[in-house]
Each structure stands twice: as structure tokens, then as C-alpha cells.
Design a protein around this motif. Sequence first.
Motif: not given
Length: 536
Positions: A326-332, A442-450
Motif C-alpha cells: 500500500y505504501s508504494s502507491i504514492q511512489s507509483f 498514513p494513507a496519504y497520496f498527495p494530489g490524489h484524494p481518490e
Amino acid sequence: MNVSRRTLLGGSLAAAAVSLTGCSTVTRSDDIAALNKPVALPTYKRFDGPKPDLPRSHPLMPDCFYRFPADPQKVTSGVPGDGSEVAGSTLTSNPIPPTADRNKYWQELNRRLGSPLELTITAATDYVNKFATSVAGDTLGDVFNVDGSFAYLPQFLEARAQDLTEFLSGDAILEYPFLANAPQASWRGCVFSGGIRAVPIQRGVMSSNTLLARQDLLDKLGVELGSPTVDELQKVAKAVTDGKKNRWGFAVPPTAAVSAMLGLPNGWEVRDGKLVHSRELPEHKEMLAVTRQMVKDGTIHPDGVAKNNQKVWFTQGSAVMTQDTYSSIQSFYRRATDQDFNISIPVPRADDGKVGRVLLGSPNNSIAAIRPGPPERTKLLLRMLNWMAAPFGTEEYLFRKFGLPGRHYTLNGTDPVLTKDGGSEVCLGEFPIQYLSDGPYPAYFPGHPEAVDTAYGHFKAVLPTAILPPTYGLYSPTQSTKGKILDTRMDSITKDIQLGRADLNSWDEAVADYRKAGADAIRHEYEQALAIQGRK
């Protein structure tokens, strides 16, 4: 201290040819009770910070934030350091950042810490070897990330790391409020031989492997993934695979999703009062058969079993699905160049339609230890590690992850966006102090609230039946000295079966050999440890 090589050397420790001196005793390698002796864990006190944007519906649910809080507050006063130099060893999965003399972020970090950090930073792929040579040369420094696979780890930590029990056990930790923000599950991985000998690098649920899908590609191809069973997942993979267009269903074998669909345990599991390993169960063999068929069908990237370049394949669209954390989502999302790039996380289902049993990752990414020293030096280092663990939403966190406004990041609303200098000097937002200490992820993906909504929906679906590693925080001498070799053998056989180089039934013989070569001894030691800690 007189420590025999026969007692302490083995595996990576033997490779380091280490001679341990300066301590009175270390625990015998076969004393399971002493090695797994429990200790009063640090008191957990959740930091009273920004309220998550979505409610925590499960105790393991990470905090979910759509955006970085506006006007983040500074929650520390003064500096934790005393002006003296602090040396350390750590790692990075990103390009190594410029050295402090050429790095504005590092210079400001030193100013805020109040003590200059002299870090030896090593690529993650090389850290195991670097750690062993640093042990041999006694060059790990004052604080260091610990190679968790290091042979005879409790004895090493007894000899070369500060016992932090008196500083952190029970309410003593409240002097370090950001370290106290770590759940007790994380601290279990820091206890060896009846002492707290490290601090956790927390990841929680975010470290768990899951199936990620390029929803934008599925939409363009008109393929519905939904919440699949094994058969449905295979059908989707066939529907999206087109080798002529350089597109495959999976980047790598989706073992995490298939295991969840088949109800496999997370490594070891207690069944009817006895530990069993996933590899021993018929469902594991079924998982191998499924992934072998995927290779045969051509739905896995041609190099997906032998090599691992899945981040590139998934980002560029050569693979519609991949397995990652799950933490890789931000890097993708940071890597993506396609504006339509969109990740979904399908909920795995068993044949009966129930949600599959997701296998959760360990509470920690790793742990970090402190060189033995006088109490005041230990407290200084703990204050610095406490500062590094400042939680999400604080001014300290914003600097730690994104650097200085203008130079390292700009704001998109309230969300920080790294600049080119930020990518380099702040190490893509992952400066290597995050492997010395870190707060809850946290589950936080800057610029991608979806993407936050996607992760949250997945957590709500899978956490009620998800499985934590039952042996986390336990120590098995046989696992320490033979586990890596055993895992390498079984991983090699797994690949041979998936690639069709070995018959599926060869797995039975491999499992029998695996048990004789050490797995049965590991089982016995873990069962003893569970009983000692009252967890069985």
C-alpha cells in the motif's frame, strides 16, 4: 568478555568475522526462554494530532488523509541535539542524496536537530553486505538500521546495542512522545533477550503486499475487474494481455492475492494448537498451480518470474496489474507520466464469495539501534530519534518529508509537491533518516484524494479477516542461521515450478526436505517462544 566463535558466528555474522568485546555476557544461542524473555512494553499514547479525514473502522486501520493539513503546527521546542556529532548507518531505495556539504536539506536538518548527522547511506540492495562489514569493522556509528536477518541477532544486539529498557519500558517512554505514538505491536519487534534493544521503523498495514491494478487501462480496454475469485482474476488477465502491444495481465505472479483467495496463512499459523507453515498446506501447492498456469497462459510479463522490474512495467503500462505494498502507491503516482493514471485495489474473494484472508505485513519495516554509551548520550540519541518520528500533519513532518518551501517543494492547495531539488536532496521525500526512526505511516497520496478513498474501501473490506504474522517478535536460532538458506531454496523451487522447469509434484519432496533441513526445528523453537510469551 569471552565469547566463543561457535556460539556467536554463523551466516552473516560469520561472514563479518566479528569479534565482540566490551560486554559481560550474552545469552546462549540455544536458550529459547532467555532469548524470548518478555519485557514490559512501552506505554502506547496516541499523539493528539490532526483528525483523519476518514473514520478508523478497525484498530489496524491507518490514518487516512485526503490532503495535508493547512497551517501545520510545530510540536517541538528547541533542538534535541547538544552540538556533538552523531554518526549513523542507514539505507535508501532511491538514488543516494548529495552529501551534506552540497545538500541544503541536510544542512537545515542538522540545524533543526542541533547536532550534525554524519550518515553512511547505502543502497538497500547492498545493505546486508554493508551491515556485516560494518559490524566487523565496528563502524556502524551511534545509530544504525539493523539488518533483521543478521545471524544471532539477539546476541549481536546484547553486545553492540544499548539496552533501552530503562529509558522506554512502561511510562518511561512518555518522555519521548513521538516514540510513544508507536503501537505496542511495533515494539514487540524490538525486544530481544528480555530487553528493549531498538526502536521501530513503523509501517503497519501499509507494508502489506496487495494486488494493484491500472484502473485507467482496464477502463480503456472495457474490462471489469471488480472483486475477483481466482477464476475471475485469470479471465481478466487473459482479456487484457496482448503481447504484440507489449501488455500483460501481471507484472509478477500475484501470490498475495491468490493466497488470500485460497485462505492461506501468513507464513506460520497456529492450527489446532500446532504451528504449521503455509508451504506445508495443500492450498499452497494449489497457489503454485494457479501461478504456473498464469505463466503458461502468457498472462505474466515474460521476465516477471526471473526478474523484478515490476515498478517500471506497471507504471508504463506493460503490466495492467502488479503486486506491491500500500505504501508504494504514492511512489507509483509520482512516477506516472500518464495524466489518466489511476490505481484500484481489488478485494480478493474465495470461491464461496467471502472476502479472502489478506496476509498483513509485519508491523515494522525494520528496527534501528543505538551504540552503548552513558545515559546522557543515550537520552540525546533518543531525543533525536523522537524528533525523527514526529507524526503526519506536524510542521516537523512536513520538513522531514518535503524539505524547505520554495526550494524543495511547492504547494498544490495544501499538498506539498516536490521540486527537482526536492527529489534529489530530500531523496524523493524519503530521506534515509526514515530508516533510523519514523512515525506511523498514513494513507496519504498527495494530489490524489481518490487513491485514499480506494485504499480506505479496501481496508474496510479486508481488515476484519486479515491475518498478522503470528511469530513476529519471536526469535528462533535455527531461523536466524538457516532460515535465509531454506527460503532461498524454496523460492528457487517455486520459480522452477512456475516456469515449468520442474513438475508440480516436486513440491512435495521439496517440502519434506525443507522440514528435515530446519523447518521442523524452527517450528519447535517458535512453539516454545509462543508458550514463553503466553501467546499460544
